[in-house]
Scaffold this active site. Structure first.
Site, PDB file in Angstrom:
ATOM      1  N   ASP A   1       0.709  -1.335   0.197  1.00 28.16           N
ATOM      2  CA  ASP A   1       0.050   0.007   0.068  1.00 28.16           C
ATOM      3  C   ASP A   1       0.987   1.250   0.093  1.00 28.16           C
ATOM      4  O   ASP A   1       1.674   1.399   0.933  1.00 28.16           O
ATOM      5  CB  ASP A   1      -0.881   0.005   1.423  1.00 28.16           C
ATOM      6  CG  ASP A   1      -2.082   0.916   1.233  1.00 28.16           C
ATOM      7  OD1 ASP A   1      -2.273   1.755   0.127  1.00 28.16           O
ATOM      8  OD2 ASP A   1      -2.646   0.947   2.045  1.00 28.16           O
TER       9      ASP A   1
ATOM     10  N   ASP B   1      -2.881   2.454  -6.240  1.00 30.42           N
ATOM     11  CA  ASP B   1      -1.915   2.451  -5.168  1.00 30.42           C
ATOM     12  C   ASP B   1      -1.773   1.277  -3.995  1.00 30.42           C
ATOM     13  O   ASP B   1      -1.175   1.255  -3.037  1.00 30.42           O
ATOM     14  CB  ASP B   1      -2.012   3.678  -4.190  1.00 30.42           C
ATOM     15  CG  ASP B   1      -3.374   3.836  -3.481  1.00 30.42           C
ATOM     16  OD1 ASP B   1      -4.174   3.321  -4.047  1.00 30.42           O
ATOM     17  OD2 ASP B   1      -3.465   4.464  -2.515  1.00 30.42           O
ATOM     18  N   GLU B   2      -2.477   0.274  -4.345  1.00 26.71           N
ATOM     19  CA  GLU B   2      -2.456  -0.936  -3.469  1.00 26.71           C
ATOM     20  C   GLU B   2      -2.652  -2.124  -4.211  1.00 26.71           C
ATOM     21  O   GLU B   2      -3.473  -2.443  -5.207  1.00 26.71           O
ATOM     22  CB  GLU B   2      -3.234  -0.874  -2.112  1.00 26.71           C
ATOM     23  CG  GLU B   2      -4.787  -0.805  -2.730  1.00 26.71           C
ATOM     24  CD  GLU B   2      -5.696  -0.897  -1.456  1.00 26.71           C
ATOM     25  OE1 GLU B   2      -5.160  -1.534  -0.367  1.00 26.71           O
ATOM     26  OE2 GLU B   2      -6.795   0.188  -1.537  1.00 26.71           O
TER      27      GLU B   2
END
Length: 365
Positions: free
Chosen positions: A16, A110-111
């Site tokens: 993350d 983003d993860e």
């Protein structure tokens, strides 16, 4: 193979990025570093899409209305989002992931989950893989990432929050069940505010409370989610990392500066939404049969209207034709319209999902 052996065999990492959009902006503009920053519009109806850690100290959070964020932090700096830059950085990060495993399940820009049970570098320790990936991300992008390592997706996701920012944590098979029992259910990934409130009404405050409930009780009260809750209360989550996970829908929406009470003007506002939806579909080589229009009124009540065709749509014109027809069914509007959304679902493409479990090795975390 017993349950514990099967679970302890898997090595799952949840990566993350830390305050991703805001961190990209601070990276690219030195004047923003160390300052409270929100990515989003500062207008009365704007929303903070992301907040830097400096802004979070004031209580600013993502998805917070901009007026609320500015009230919490008068010094807050608003920066217009640059999604094309975020997408490019996200691609750099995914290329790093791909050096270690093909089993990558992106959740957003983003993860992502990574299954590194059998990895391309032959590294036996998942914590070392996570450290190396985070170092490579820092070297290539200049950004920090946090990681959670565990034997299933639920616990890996929970672990990635334990040492943020720029840290990592591991939850082993030995301590997984006890970790869950001591955790408040409102902090469980997958338990939203409404579900947490329902659990509270049923006397379920912690993982231990959840574990005390039978599978029948949880299924009766939470339907299809019942078996999932029953499992995670015991530290069990058998969901595989799915690199071929197919999206259920593609959508876009927009909140207007001024409310709209005119059908022609509202219909015009559908076009850029349809264009965004179709642009994404083209990029992913997918289409869909169901067009849905979302209407949110000035009093925040909302309505949706859907239409399903016999075959997938083939372009913007078909989406617009369906969306405008659906919008006309709620005209005259009961209130002025503050937001419109267009979604395409019943998605199809040329790929099929694979349900086979990946082979697992008994490796140390």
């Amino acid at each position: 193979m017993n349950v514990m052996t099967a679970r302890s065999a898997r090595k799952i990492i949840h990566l993350d990025m830390d305050a991703f959009y805001a961190s990209v902006e601070q990276r690219d503009n030195p004047e923003l570093r160390g300052k409270p920053l929100a990515v989003g519009g500062a207008a009365a109806r704007g929303v903070a899409a992301a907040a830097s850690y400096e802004a979070r100290e004031f209580g600013v959070r993502s998805a917070m209305p901009s007026v609320t964020a500015a009230r919490k932090c008068p010094e807050l700096i608003f920066v217009k989002p640059r999604f094309e830059v975020y997408r490019a950085v996200s691609q750099q990060i995914r290329e790093i992931f791909a050096e270690y495993t093909p089993l990558i399940e992106p959740l957003s820009l983003d993860e992502a989950y990574l299954d590194v049970t059998e990895n391309l570098k032959g590294m036996p320790i998942a914590t070392e893989i996570a450290l190396e990936i985070r170092a490579n991300i820092k070297a290539v992008t200049g950004l920090n990432a946090s990681a959670g390592i565990s034997y299933n997706k639920f616990l890996a996701k929970m672990a990635s929050d334990l040492n943020k920012p720029n840290g990592q944590a591991v939850i082993t098979p030995k301590n997984g069940p006890s970790f869950v029992q001591g955790l408040a259910v409102k902090k469980f990934h997958g338990v939203g505010p409404a579900t947490a409130e329902k659990m509270h009404r049923l006397g379920i405050e912690t993982g231990a409370d959840l574990k005390s409930k039978s599978l029948q009780f949880l299924t009766e009260n939470f339907g299809k989610s019942g078996p999932y809750f029953y499992g995670i209360a015991r530290g069990i989550d058998e969901r595989p990392v799915r690199p071929d996970r197919i999206r259920k829908s593609v959508g876009a929406e927009d909140t207007f500066v001024d409310d709209i009470d005119d059908l022609a003007l509202a219909t015009t506002e559908l076009k850029p939404l349809a264009e965004k939806v179709w642009s994404h579909c083209q990029a992913k080589s997918i289409s869909g049969k169901t067009v849905t229009v979302k209407i949110k009124y000035s009093d925040f009540t909302q309505a949706t209207r859907s239409r399903t065709g016999t075959s997938p749509v083939t372009g913007i014109a078909e989406i617009m034709e369906a969306a405008s027809t659906l919008l006309a069914t709620v005209y005259p509007f009961k209130r002025p319209v503050r937001l419109l959304g267009v979604t395409l679902s019943s998605l199809t493409n040329d790929e099929t999902e694979h349900d086979e479990e990946q082979p697992q090795l008994d490796l140390a975390l």
